[in-house]
Enzyme design. Structure first.
Site, PDB file in Angstrom:
ATOM      1  N   SER A  64       0.801  -1.373   0.098  1.00  0.00           N
ATOM      2  CA  SER A  64      -0.043  -0.078  -0.149  1.00  0.00           C
ATOM      3  C   SER A  64       0.875   1.374   0.064  1.00  0.00           C
ATOM      4  O   SER A  64       0.334   2.311  -0.171  1.00  0.00           O
ATOM      5  CB  SER A  64      -0.941   0.071   1.071  1.00  0.00           C
ATOM      6  OG  SER A  64      -1.905  -0.797   0.887  1.00  0.00           O
ATOM      7  N   LYS A  67       0.262   3.272  -3.189  1.00  0.00           N
ATOM      8  CA  LYS A  67      -0.983   4.248  -3.202  1.00  0.00           C
ATOM      9  C   LYS A  67      -0.520   5.599  -3.431  1.00  0.00           C
ATOM     10  O   LYS A  67      -1.393   6.350  -3.791  1.00  0.00           O
ATOM     11  CB  LYS A  67      -2.075   3.782  -2.230  1.00  0.00           C
ATOM     12  CG  LYS A  67      -2.417   2.192  -2.354  1.00  0.00           C
ATOM     13  CD  LYS A  67      -3.528   1.948  -1.229  1.00  0.00           C
ATOM     14  CE  LYS A  67      -3.832   0.445  -1.099  1.00  0.00           C
ATOM     15  NZ  LYS A  67      -4.422  -0.042  -0.153  1.00  0.00           N
ATOM     16  N   TYR A 191      -4.321  -2.632  -9.789  1.00  0.00           N
ATOM     17  CA  TYR A 191      -4.201  -2.698  -8.588  1.00  0.00           C
ATOM     18  C   TYR A 191      -2.974  -3.591  -8.084  1.00  0.00           C
ATOM     19  O   TYR A 191      -1.961  -3.288  -7.178  1.00  0.00           O
ATOM     20  CB  TYR A 191      -5.552  -2.562  -7.865  1.00  0.00           C
ATOM     21  CG  TYR A 191      -5.222  -2.760  -6.294  1.00  0.00           C
ATOM     22  CD1 TYR A 191      -5.100  -1.472  -5.485  1.00  0.00           C
ATOM     23  CD2 TYR A 191      -5.701  -3.757  -5.588  1.00  0.00           C
ATOM     24  CE1 TYR A 191      -5.031  -1.539  -4.004  1.00  0.00           C
ATOM     25  CE2 TYR A 191      -5.442  -3.957  -4.195  1.00  0.00           C
ATOM     26  CZ  TYR A 191      -5.221  -2.751  -3.584  1.00  0.00           C
ATOM     27  OH  TYR A 191      -5.132  -2.833  -2.091  1.00  0.00           O
ATOM     28  N   TYR A 243      -4.498   3.662   8.123  1.00  0.00           N
ATOM     29  CA  TYR A 243      -5.801   3.167   8.206  1.00  0.00           C
ATOM     30  C   TYR A 243      -6.546   3.308   9.654  1.00  0.00           C
ATOM     31  O   TYR A 243      -6.420   4.676  10.064  1.00  0.00           O
ATOM     32  CB  TYR A 243      -5.573   1.572   8.267  1.00  0.00           C
ATOM     33  CG  TYR A 243      -5.035   0.860   6.953  1.00  0.00           C
ATOM     34  CD1 TYR A 243      -5.585   1.637   5.771  1.00  0.00           C
ATOM     35  CD2 TYR A 243      -3.677   0.657   6.957  1.00  0.00           C
ATOM     36  CE1 TYR A 243      -4.743   1.203   4.393  1.00  0.00           C
ATOM     37  CE2 TYR A 243      -3.115   0.349   5.732  1.00  0.00           C
ATOM     38  CZ  TYR A 243      -3.491   0.726   4.673  1.00  0.00           C
ATOM     39  OH  TYR A 243      -2.867   0.376   3.427  1.00  0.00           O
ATOM     40  N   VAL A 261       1.196  -3.466   3.767  1.00  0.00           N
ATOM     41  CA  VAL A 261       1.376  -4.894   4.670  1.00  0.00           C
ATOM     42  C   VAL A 261       2.641  -5.673   4.219  1.00  0.00           C
ATOM     43  O   VAL A 261       3.018  -6.746   4.781  1.00  0.00           O
ATOM     44  CB  VAL A 261       0.181  -5.975   4.353  1.00  0.00           C
ATOM     45  CG1 VAL A 261      -0.987  -5.381   5.082  1.00  0.00           C
ATOM     46  CG2 VAL A 261      -0.123  -6.095   2.810  1.00  0.00           C
TER      47      VAL A 261
HETATM   48  N1  GLN Z   1      -2.368  -5.365  -1.700  1.00  0.00           N
HETATM   49  C1  GLN Z   1      -2.790  -5.298  -0.504  1.00  0.00           C
HETATM   50  C2  GLN Z   1      -4.335  -5.529  -0.123  1.00  0.00           C
HETATM   51  O1  GLN Z   1      -4.946  -5.282  -1.036  1.00  0.00           O
HETATM   52  C3  GLN Z   1      -2.483  -3.934   0.049  1.00  0.00           C
HETATM   53  C4  GLN Z   1      -3.078  -3.654   1.582  1.00  0.00           C
HETATM   54  C5  GLN Z   1      -2.142  -3.111   2.539  1.00  0.00           C
HETATM   55  O2  GLN Z   1      -0.625  -3.002   2.244  1.00  0.00           O
HETATM   56  N2  GLN Z   1      -2.571  -2.413   3.490  1.00  0.00           N
HETATM   57  O3  GLN Z   1      -4.721  -6.117   0.579  1.00  0.00           O
END
Ligand code: GLN
Length: 309
Positions: A64, A67, A191, A243, A261
């Site tokens: 993420s 993003k 994505y 988050y 993550v």
């Molecule tokens: N690719 C991961 C997902 O969609 C990204 C989530 C993250 O890094 N928090 O679950």
């Protein structure tokens, strides 16, 4: 900056000793294979130096953290029109939550939760084949990192595609509200691939540097985004970058940050530096456990905070 060099070395040594490292994400099977013992940290400064310690030259899945870069590209494409399709409020929910989407008519709370980032991917897909959109994202990140060796880990992308049931649900749900303009499958292809980009801490710190210096490369003066846009992206990182752990990160670390993550986090100290840290074990909110602790310690030691006078 000899002092900072020593601080980073000490931090890496301290983090190597710790046994409470959190749990490596296993819902994406390929990520579950990563050694929880890793720890790397890097700091990119205005003069072009990148100081680092630990496993800062080992590539990991940025997930993420990507993003931030896709949001930057999407704003470059459609500007403020993006905010008709994605909000700018913290969600207070886990990154893959679906609950708010029904009440809020398929408009995700912010571009950093999964639903919001899938809309951003949909924006980047307009007028392109998925392969072209993915190529554009990768080239943008390579340009920012000033390093063509940044790559997409195809095994991680395939692993996530094979198990990404929640993301498929989010995408289809938003499509039912008309907030996804392409087939869910296509937006998710973009994505999953940008989440699977692999980078080192050094590359990430360098790629995020424009956000610390009013949207510009401080060495060349080359502008990536306007000053106002850099500030706004930083504001979103501060309020939504972790988050349902965003408030706690702002409270403890005091700078804008974005986690993934894969265990990576980038941090921005406006006017001073961009930071990247990696430790694959996660806390209960899905943010790097030791990465957050290390950034908290680093910020305190260096007196870095967006709230400092
Ligand atoms: N690719 C991961 C997902 O969609 C990204 C989530 C993250 O890094 N928090 O679950």
């Amino acid at each position: 900056m000899a002092e900072l060099d020593g601080v980073l070395r000490e931090l890496a040594a301290e983090m190597a000793e710790r046994t409470d490292r959190g749990a490596v994400a296993s819902y994406i099977p390929q990520l579950g294979t990563i050694d929880a013992g890793k720890f790397g940290i890097a700091v990119a400064l205005a003069d072009g130096q990148v100081l680092s310690a630990g496993d800062a030259d080992e590539a990991f899945s940025i997930q993420s953290v990507s993003k931030v870069f896709t949001l930057t590209l999407a704003l470059g494409k459609i500007g403020d029109a993006l905010w008709k399709r994605v909000g700018r409020e913290p969600s207070g929910n886990p990154f893959n939550s679906i609950v708010q989407l029904e009440m809020e008519h398929g408009i995700p709370r912010n571009p950093f939760i999964n639903a919001g980032a899938i809309v951003v991917s949909d924006v980047l897909l307009a007028g392109h084949q998925p392969r072209e959109a993915i190529g554009e994202i990768l080239r943008f990140i390579q340009f920012l990192a000033d390093d063509d060796s940044v790559f997409i880990d195809r095994e991680v992308a395939a692993s996530e595609r094979a198990t990404g049931f929640r993301n498929m649900a989010l995408a289809n749900y938003m499509r039912s509200f008309g907030n996804l303009h392409h087939e869910a499958e296509l937006a998710l292809g973009v994505y999953f691939h940008h989440c699977a980009i692999a980078m080192t801490c050094r590359q990430l710190a360098q790629a995020a540097r424009f956000l610390a210096f009013d949207g510009r490369n401080p060495l060349t003066g080359h502008s990536v985004v306007s000053t106002q846009r850099a500030r706004r992206i930083n504001a979103l990182m501060l309020t939504c970058g972790h988050y349902d752990g965003s408030g706690d990160f702002a409270f403890r670390v005091g700078i804008p940050g974005k986690s993934g993550v894969g265990g990576g986090i980038i941090g921005i100290v406006p006017g001073v530096a961009s930071l990247a840290v990696w430790s694959p074990g996660l806390n209960e909110n899905g943010n790097s456990k030791l990465g957050s602790i290390a950034l908290e310690k680093l910020a305190r030691t260096m007196n870095w905070s967006v709230f400092a006078s």
